[in-house]
Write an enzyme that holds these catalytic residues in place. Structure first.
Site, mmCIF file in Angstrom:
data_model
loop_
_atom_site.group_PDB
_atom_site.id
_atom_site.type_symbol
_atom_site.label_atom_id
_atom_site.label_comp_id
_atom_site.label_asym_id
_atom_site.label_seq_id
_atom_site.Cartn_x
_atom_site.Cartn_y
_atom_site.Cartn_z
ATOM 1 C CE1 TYR A 165 -8.603 11.278 -9.015
ATOM 2 C CE2 TYR A 165 -9.466 12.839 -10.625
ATOM 3 C CZ TYR A 165 -8.640 11.776 -10.309
ATOM 4 O OH TYR A 165 -7.849 11.205 -11.286
ATOM 5 N NE ARG A 192 -20.778 12.046 -12.666
ATOM 6 C CZ ARG A 192 -19.836 11.199 -13.045
ATOM 7 N NH1 ARG A 192 -20.009 9.908 -12.868
ATOM 8 N NH2 ARG A 192 -18.718 11.613 -13.587
ATOM 9 C CG ASP A 212 -2.068 0.886 1.168
ATOM 10 O OD1 ASP A 212 -1.873 2.085 0.884
ATOM 11 O OD2 ASP A 212 -3.195 0.403 1.375
ATOM 12 C CB SER A 265 -6.302 14.337 -13.000
ATOM 13 O OG SER A 265 -7.651 14.505 -13.370
HETATM 14 N N1 LIG Z 1 -8.623 6.637 -16.264
HETATM 15 C C1 LIG Z 1 -8.652 7.956 -16.463
HETATM 16 O O1 LIG Z 1 -9.379 8.466 -17.321
HETATM 17 C C2 LIG Z 1 -7.780 8.868 -15.645
HETATM 18 C C3 LIG Z 1 -7.868 10.252 -15.875
HETATM 19 C C4 LIG Z 1 -7.063 11.108 -15.113
HETATM 20 C C5 LIG Z 1 -6.172 10.586 -14.210
HETATM 21 N N2 LIG Z 1 -6.122 9.234 -13.987
HETATM 22 C C6 LIG Z 1 -5.174 8.723 -13.001
HETATM 23 O O2 LIG Z 1 -4.460 7.642 -13.575
HETATM 24 C C7 LIG Z 1 -4.110 6.704 -12.562
HETATM 25 C C8 LIG Z 1 -4.544 5.302 -12.957
HETATM 26 O O3 LIG Z 1 -5.957 5.301 -13.133
HETATM 27 P P1 LIG Z 1 -6.759 4.036 -13.663
HETATM 28 O O4 LIG Z 1 -7.864 4.558 -14.501
HETATM 29 O O5 LIG Z 1 -5.815 3.022 -14.203
HETATM 30 O O6 LIG Z 1 -7.414 3.521 -12.285
HETATM 31 P P2 LIG Z 1 -7.457 2.058 -11.631
HETATM 32 O O7 LIG Z 1 -8.377 2.179 -10.464
HETATM 33 O O8 LIG Z 1 -7.770 1.038 -12.672
HETATM 34 O O9 LIG Z 1 -5.968 1.863 -11.147
HETATM 35 C C9 LIG Z 1 -5.471 2.362 -9.940
HETATM 36 C C10 LIG Z 1 -4.642 1.270 -9.311
HETATM 37 O O10 LIG Z 1 -4.071 1.784 -8.090
HETATM 38 C C11 LIG Z 1 -4.207 0.792 -7.098
HETATM 39 N N3 LIG Z 1 -4.231 1.452 -5.784
HETATM 40 C C12 LIG Z 1 -5.209 2.242 -5.274
HETATM 41 N N4 LIG Z 1 -4.903 2.618 -4.027
HETATM 42 C C13 LIG Z 1 -3.696 2.054 -3.744
HETATM 43 C C14 LIG Z 1 -2.882 2.068 -2.587
HETATM 44 N N5 LIG Z 1 -3.245 2.731 -1.480
HETATM 45 N N6 LIG Z 1 -1.709 1.394 -2.627
HETATM 46 C C15 LIG Z 1 -1.347 0.696 -3.754
HETATM 47 N N7 LIG Z 1 -2.098 0.635 -4.864
HETATM 48 C C16 LIG Z 1 -3.262 1.318 -4.851
HETATM 49 C C17 LIG Z 1 -5.520 0.106 -7.401
HETATM 50 O O11 LIG Z 1 -5.659 -1.174 -6.800
HETATM 51 C C18 LIG Z 1 -5.474 0.037 -8.919
HETATM 52 O O12 LIG Z 1 -4.819 -1.137 -9.368
HETATM 53 C C19 LIG Z 1 -4.729 7.231 -11.271
HETATM 54 O O13 LIG Z 1 -3.741 7.978 -10.603
HETATM 55 C C20 LIG Z 1 -5.826 8.138 -11.762
HETATM 56 O O14 LIG Z 1 -6.132 9.156 -10.813
HETATM 57 C C21 LIG Z 1 -6.904 8.369 -14.692
#
Ligand SMILES: NC(=O)c1ccc[n+]([C@@H]2O[C@H](COP(=O)([O-])OP(=O)(O)OC[C@H]3O[C@@H](n4cnc5c(N)ncnc54)[C@H](O)[C@@H]3O)[C@@H](O)[C@H]2O)c1
Length: 327
Positions: free
Chosen positions: A150, A285, A62, A126
């Site tokens: 967020y 939303r 974590d 983001s």
């Molecule tokens: N998907 C999008 O459109 C988007 C847009 C902007 C930013 N982001 C950022 O990109 C990153 C990845 O997003 P994603 O869409 O792949 O999300 P996701 O939820 O699929 O992946 C996030 C991963 O982080 C892990 N995680 C969460 N908390 C944790 C912790 N405390 N310790 C260790 N691991 C932890 C989760 O288990 C998961 O595998 C994030 O930082 C998200 O904020 C995503």
């Protein structure tokens, strides 16, 4: 980073949507990849294509625990920090946990990376950081006030990264992702992103619900464009290109109504009955911004970014993947 060198890359959140795609891509280039994940929103099945690869190592831990971070960064060259709790509504429902993971966890990773003397820290920022700024397209230097917990966490990431660059000389690059979609994005759960959720609903003949009138627009960004940005962020050697943030997007915007139209069209090629599924319109939303469009000029100029997938091209790939894997 030279193409012929083998590096050790830590992908935090490597069991998630974007992280698991990054793991797979860099393993494909013969680098060593470590994944640190607590599986809170990620899945073991996202690792199945490479879990047996001898260059891959999984650390179940974590980022809120500094010892886990320190263990994961040992001997690492590059960190691609993806671990966070995504979703605006999740952060509105539980701001404390979002802050603990996205801010304290981020700070732990910066401290561990600094202490381990890694080469560069590239992190998922983001588009939510643009907040209430109304100008389009969004340019990196002009942001507004955050509209959700967020968004605050993601902006604080940028502030901390800048301070770590200035104070400790840690090289950082923030990638402001805009609505990423593609293979392995989770369609399930209360906080699922709109594209995988709608794909699954259409495949099950359920009506997707659009929040608002469907005229909100987004710069939908296919995963392979995001992978390209991460690669460029660790390979670029120009000192003027680091310690800054980049929009990570395609550079075009489509409304939710456009999106649903494309999804229906592509899915109908697999199952003609999907053409009859109606869309429902619901309430808007909280925390949603009406329009989002990135300028990608900075990434093009400073990193040589050249995104290959438009929304339509990416959707065709994504729809095929969902049909082949989840139908
Ligand atoms: N998907 C999008 O459109 C988007 C847009 C902007 C930013 N982001 C950022 O990109 C990153 C990845 O997003 P994603 O869409 O792949 O999300 P996701 O939820 O699929 O992946 C996030 C991963 O982080 C892990 N995680 C969460 N908390 C944790 C912790 N405390 N310790 C260790 N691991 C932890 C989760 O288990 C998961 O595998 C994030 O930082 C998200 O904020 C995503």
């Amino acid at each position: 980073m030279e193409n012929s060198d083998q590096y050790k890359i830590l992908v935090t959140g490597g069991a998630g949507f974007i992280g698991s795609n990054l793991c797979e891509y860099f393993l494909g280039l013969d680098h060593k990849v470590i994944c640190l994940d607590n599986f809170s929103t990620g899945h073991r099945h996202n690792l199945k294509n490479f879990i047996e690869n001898p260059n891959f190592k999984l650390i179940e831990g974590d980022i809120r625990n500094i010892a886990d971070c320190a263990l994961a960064v040992e001997g690492v060259d590059y960190v691609l920090h993806q671990a966070a709790l995504g979703s605006v509504p999740r952060s509105i429902n539980d701001p404390i946990t979002s802050n603990e993971v996205n801010v304290s966890g981020f700070l732990n990773m910066l401290v561990a990376s600094r202490d381990a003397k890694i080469k560069r820290f590239v992190y998922a920022a983001s588009s939510s950081t643009y907040g209430d700024s109304e100008g389009l397209p969004k340019v990196e230097e002009v942001i507004g006030k955050p509209l959700s917990p967020y968004a605050i966490t993601k902006y604080v990431n940028e502030l901390y990264a800048e301070i770590f660059s200035r104070t400790y000389g840690l090289e950082t690059i923030g990638l402001r992702y805009f609505n990423v979609f593609g293979r392995k994005q989770d369609p399930n759960g209360a906080y699922a992103a709109v594209i995988p959720k709608f794909v699954m609903q259409f495949m099950n003949y359920e009506s997707p619900v659009i929040n608002g009138d469907g005229n909100y627009s987004r710069d939908f960004t296919y995963i392979d464009n995001v992978i390209q940005m991460n690669k460029l962020a660790i390979t670029n050697q120009n000192p003027d290109s680091i310690n800054t943030v980049y929009n990570t997007a395609f550079g075009d915007r489509n409304t939710l109504n456009d999106l649903v139209g494309y999804l229906k069209k592509y899915l109908t090629e697999y199952d003609p009955k999907i053409a009859d599924v109606e869309v429902i319109y619901g309430a808007s939303r909280a925390g949603d911004i009406p329009h989002s469009l990135a300028s990608i000029n900075k990434a093009k100029k400073m990193l040589g970014y050249n995104p290959k997938y438009s929304l339509q091209e990416g959707l065709k790939e994504a729809v095929k993947w969902y049909w082949d894997n989840l139908k």
